[in-house]
Design a protein around this motif. Sequence first.
Motif, PDB file in Angstrom:
ATOM      1  N   PHE A  57     -36.125  -4.131 -12.464  1.00  0.00           N
ATOM      2  CA  PHE A  57     -36.152  -5.587 -12.276  1.00  0.00           C
ATOM      3  C   PHE A  57     -35.250  -6.259 -13.303  1.00  0.00           C
ATOM      4  CE2 PHE A  57     -40.078  -4.889  -9.827  1.00  0.00           C
ATOM      5  CZ  PHE A  57     -39.849  -5.750  -8.767  1.00  0.00           C
ATOM      6  N   ARG A  58     -35.246  -5.744 -14.522  1.00  0.00           N
ATOM      7  CA  ARG A  58     -34.376  -6.275 -15.559  1.00  0.00           C
ATOM      8  C   ARG A  58     -32.911  -6.079 -15.180  1.00  0.00           C
ATOM      9  NH1 ARG A  58     -35.191  -7.559 -20.876  1.00  0.00           N
ATOM     10  NH2 ARG A  58     -33.416  -7.320 -22.287  1.00  0.00           N
ATOM     11  N   SER A  59     -32.600  -4.908 -14.646  1.00  0.00           N
ATOM     12  CA  SER A  59     -31.226  -4.613 -14.233  1.00  0.00           C
ATOM     13  C   SER A  59     -30.789  -5.550 -13.117  1.00  0.00           C
ATOM     14  CB  SER A  59     -31.116  -3.158 -13.765  1.00  0.00           C
ATOM     15  OG  SER A  59     -29.837  -2.880 -13.243  1.00  0.00           O
ATOM     16  N   PHE A  60     -31.662  -5.775 -12.148  1.00  0.00           N
ATOM     17  CA  PHE A  60     -31.311  -6.657 -11.029  1.00  0.00           C
ATOM     18  C   PHE A  60     -31.060  -8.084 -11.516  1.00  0.00           C
ATOM     19  CE2 PHE A  60     -32.312  -9.648  -7.650  1.00  0.00           C
ATOM     20  CZ  PHE A  60     -31.521  -9.169  -6.620  1.00  0.00           C
ATOM     21  N   GLU A  61     -31.940  -8.579 -12.377  1.00  0.00           N
ATOM     22  CA  GLU A  61     -31.815  -9.958 -12.843  1.00  0.00           C
ATOM     23  C   GLU A  61     -30.565 -10.158 -13.700  1.00  0.00           C
ATOM     24  OE1 GLU A  61     -33.413 -12.302 -11.690  1.00  0.00           O
ATOM     25  OE2 GLU A  61     -35.540 -11.897 -11.382  1.00  0.00           O
ATOM     26  N   SER A  62     -30.071  -9.077 -14.301  1.00  0.00           N
ATOM     27  CA  SER A  62     -28.877  -9.194 -15.135  1.00  0.00           C
ATOM     28  C   SER A  62     -27.597  -8.866 -14.378  1.00  0.00           C
ATOM     29  CB  SER A  62     -28.995  -8.263 -16.354  1.00  0.00           C
ATOM     30  OG  SER A  62     -28.993  -6.896 -15.954  1.00  0.00           O
ATOM     31  N   SER A  63     -27.707  -8.503 -13.101  1.00  0.00           N
ATOM     32  CA  SER A  63     -26.531  -8.145 -12.305  1.00  0.00           C
ATOM     33  C   SER A  63     -25.810  -9.390 -11.819  1.00  0.00           C
ATOM     34  CB  SER A  63     -26.944  -7.285 -11.108  1.00  0.00           C
ATOM     35  OG  SER A  63     -27.524  -6.066 -11.535  1.00  0.00           O
ATOM     36  N   ARG A  64     -24.495  -9.276 -11.700  1.00  0.00           N
ATOM     37  CA  ARG A  64     -23.687 -10.410 -11.253  1.00  0.00           C
ATOM     38  C   ARG A  64     -23.849 -10.684  -9.769  1.00  0.00           C
ATOM     39  NH1 ARG A  64     -20.172  -7.325 -14.301  1.00  0.00           N
ATOM     40  NH2 ARG A  64     -19.184  -6.577 -12.373  1.00  0.00           N
ATOM     41  N   SER A  65     -24.141  -9.627  -9.004  1.00  0.00           N
ATOM     42  CA  SER A  65     -24.269  -9.759  -7.558  1.00  0.00           C
ATOM     43  C   SER A  65     -25.088  -8.592  -7.027  1.00  0.00           C
ATOM     44  CB  SER A  65     -22.886  -9.744  -6.893  1.00  0.00           C
ATOM     45  OG  SER A  65     -22.253  -8.490  -7.096  1.00  0.00           O
ATOM     46  N   SER A 161     -38.755 -12.880  -2.891  1.00  0.00           N
ATOM     47  CA  SER A 161     -40.121 -13.364  -2.666  1.00  0.00           C
ATOM     48  C   SER A 161     -40.695 -13.984  -3.929  1.00  0.00           C
ATOM     49  CB  SER A 161     -41.011 -12.206  -2.203  1.00  0.00           C
ATOM     50  OG  SER A 161     -40.531 -11.646  -1.000  1.00  0.00           O
ATOM     51  N   TYR A 162     -40.407 -13.358  -5.078  1.00  0.00           N
ATOM     52  CA  TYR A 162     -40.870 -13.920  -6.348  1.00  0.00           C
ATOM     53  C   TYR A 162     -40.342 -15.336  -6.539  1.00  0.00           C
ATOM     54  CZ  TYR A 162     -42.634  -9.439  -8.198  1.00  0.00           C
ATOM     55  OH  TYR A 162     -43.346  -8.288  -8.421  1.00  0.00           O
ATOM     56  N   ARG A 163     -39.063 -15.519  -6.268  1.00  0.00           N
ATOM     57  CA  ARG A 163     -38.429 -16.817  -6.504  1.00  0.00           C
ATOM     58  C   ARG A 163     -38.930 -17.877  -5.538  1.00  0.00           C
ATOM     59  NH1 ARG A 163     -32.273 -14.403  -7.274  1.00  0.00           N
ATOM     60  NH2 ARG A 163     -32.623 -13.495  -9.355  1.00  0.00           N
ATOM     61  N   ARG A 164     -39.299 -17.454  -4.352  1.00  0.00           N
ATOM     62  CA  ARG A 164     -39.736 -18.432  -3.340  1.00  0.00           C
ATOM     63  C   ARG A 164     -41.229 -18.739  -3.435  1.00  0.00           C
ATOM     64  NH1 ARG A 164     -37.898 -19.013   2.910  1.00  0.00           N
ATOM     65  NH2 ARG A 164     -39.247 -20.765   3.396  1.00  0.00           N
ATOM     66  N   ALA A 171     -46.707 -10.582  -6.646  1.00  0.00           N
ATOM     67  CA  ALA A 171     -47.031  -9.327  -7.318  1.00  0.00           C
ATOM     68  C   ALA A 171     -48.474  -8.910  -7.054  1.00  0.00           C
ATOM     69  CB  ALA A 171     -46.786  -9.451  -8.821  1.00  0.00           C
ATOM     70  N   THR A 172     -49.378  -9.883  -7.063  1.00  0.00           N
ATOM     71  CA  THR A 172     -50.789  -9.583  -6.780  1.00  0.00           C
ATOM     72  C   THR A 172     -50.964  -9.062  -5.354  1.00  0.00           C
ATOM     73  OG1 THR A 172     -51.522 -11.288  -8.335  1.00  0.00           O
ATOM     74  CG2 THR A 172     -53.115 -10.539  -6.690  1.00  0.00           C
ATOM     75  N   ALA A 173     -50.292  -9.709  -4.398  1.00  0.00           N
ATOM     76  CA  ALA A 173     -50.385  -9.270  -3.004  1.00  0.00           C
ATOM     77  C   ALA A 173     -49.826  -7.859  -2.829  1.00  0.00           C
ATOM     78  CB  ALA A 173     -49.629 -10.255  -2.108  1.00  0.00           C
ATOM     79  N   LEU A 174     -48.687  -7.572  -3.442  1.00  0.00           N
ATOM     80  CA  LEU A 174     -48.092  -6.240  -3.339  1.00  0.00           C
ATOM     81  C   LEU A 174     -48.967  -5.192  -4.016  1.00  0.00           C
ATOM     82  CD1 LEU A 174     -44.332  -7.090  -4.023  1.00  0.00           C
ATOM     83  CD2 LEU A 174     -45.358  -6.407  -1.837  1.00  0.00           C
ATOM     84  N   TYR A 175     -49.535  -5.568  -5.141  1.00  0.00           N
ATOM     85  CA  TYR A 175     -50.415  -4.647  -5.874  1.00  0.00           C
ATOM     86  C   TYR A 175     -51.629  -4.275  -5.021  1.00  0.00           C
ATOM     87  CZ  TYR A 175     -53.028  -2.710  -9.835  1.00  0.00           C
ATOM     88  OH  TYR A 175     -53.729  -1.870 -10.676  1.00  0.00           O
ATOM     89  N   LEU A 176     -52.275  -5.277  -4.445  1.00  0.00           N
ATOM     90  CA  LEU A 176     -53.465  -5.017  -3.624  1.00  0.00           C
ATOM     91  C   LEU A 176     -53.113  -4.233  -2.362  1.00  0.00           C
ATOM     92  CD1 LEU A 176     -55.297  -8.456  -3.969  1.00  0.00           C
ATOM     93  CD2 LEU A 176     -55.824  -6.289  -5.131  1.00  0.00           C
ATOM     94  N   PHE A 177     -51.948  -4.523  -1.782  1.00  0.00           N
ATOM     95  CA  PHE A 177     -51.492  -3.760  -0.624  1.00  0.00           C
ATOM     96  C   PHE A 177     -51.307  -2.295  -0.991  1.00  0.00           C
ATOM     97  CE2 PHE A 177     -47.610  -1.902   1.259  1.00  0.00           C
ATOM     98  CZ  PHE A 177     -48.088  -1.648   2.545  1.00  0.00           C
ATOM     99  N   SER A 178     -50.712  -2.040  -2.145  1.00  0.00           N
ATOM    100  CA  SER A 178     -50.489  -0.671  -2.597  1.00  0.00           C
ATOM    101  C   SER A 178     -51.805   0.068  -2.807  1.00  0.00           C
ATOM    102  CB  SER A 178     -49.683  -0.681  -3.907  1.00  0.00           C
ATOM    103  OG  SER A 178     -49.510   0.625  -4.410  1.00  0.00           O
TER     104      SER A 178
END
Length: 348
Positions: A57-65, A161-164, A171-178
């Motif tokens: 997640f850190r890598s994605f947020e720091s990526s240019r595209s 989804s996080y941003r929207r 995260a809670t919904a995904l956690y419970l689904f898992s």
Amino acid sequence: MRQDNNFDLLRLILASMVFLVHAYVLSGEKDLAFLLGYVSADFAIKGFFVVSGYLIFRSFESSRSLGDYFDKRLRRIYPAFACVIVLCALAGGFVSSLPWQEYLSPALVRYLAANLVFMNFLAQELPGVFVGNPLQAVNGALWTIKVEVAFYVSVPVIVWSYRRFGVVRVATALYLFSVAYLVGLQTLAEHTGKGYWAVLSRQLPGQLSYFIVGGLFHYHEAALRRWMSKIALLSMAYLFIGNAWLDPVLTPICLGFVVMYFATGLPSLGNFGRLGDISYGVYIIHFPVLQLMVWKGLFARNATSALILSAVLVGVLAVASWHLVEKRWLRKSSHYVIASVPGEGGVR
């Protein structure tokens, strides 16, 4: 995130734990059974997924595209992965009980094709290779790489989804689904006696809770850090005691706090990346090395000596993989490259 972290050491420890467990499982030597009292492959793999969640997640947020993000992911895992697959296929011809003309068969092509696209479950064996071993799979550890790649692909959607809708809500919904997915399929496995339900329970949805927990440490690091040491202590106590009913819900959270406290809460225990980030090499190389040692009968002769020899060989090959393959494909700005420079910290 602190630059003087313990991610390099942590990943090496987790990969080594998997190696030790597989040394006993693949050899079946009772002299090595004591290892299971000290290490757990299940703990290690789940720990890897927590670390991956934080760093990816850190890598994605720091990526240019989006292209930049996937380029970094591809460069990190695929060159060494492909080399191991191809080299095992080539070496298999010298180990196979079949002559070369029979070894060079559609089964070999199927092995290469399936494994090179992360579908190792479709072809885990090579023709005539390791036929005398308790298990004939050439590299059974690679099933987690498929899950890891699936996480890479899912991250852009999750972040959108996080941003929207908000990080905590999604995260809670995904956690419970898992958790529901894992419990549901494990229940089916127990009630039906069908092993494939257990296998399916270990795939992406069943591991997603650990990945999500790791990601939450990235998004809420400052808040979680205030209580990390105390919660990590309680988490260790829970992991030691456990509870069959609560484990699916609490274990990802508790393990997440323990893993992340070791990685970022403790003082730096040294730059273990100065020789290279060899943990990935250890993980993808150790299984075929152990299988070869079992095939040669070395574990049957002296299990302890064979374990030490295997560890040395895996370490040497992992260092070679880093310097000859992995590092050469990475950008100079990659944190993996920086990790091998004395005095620098290692992150993804």
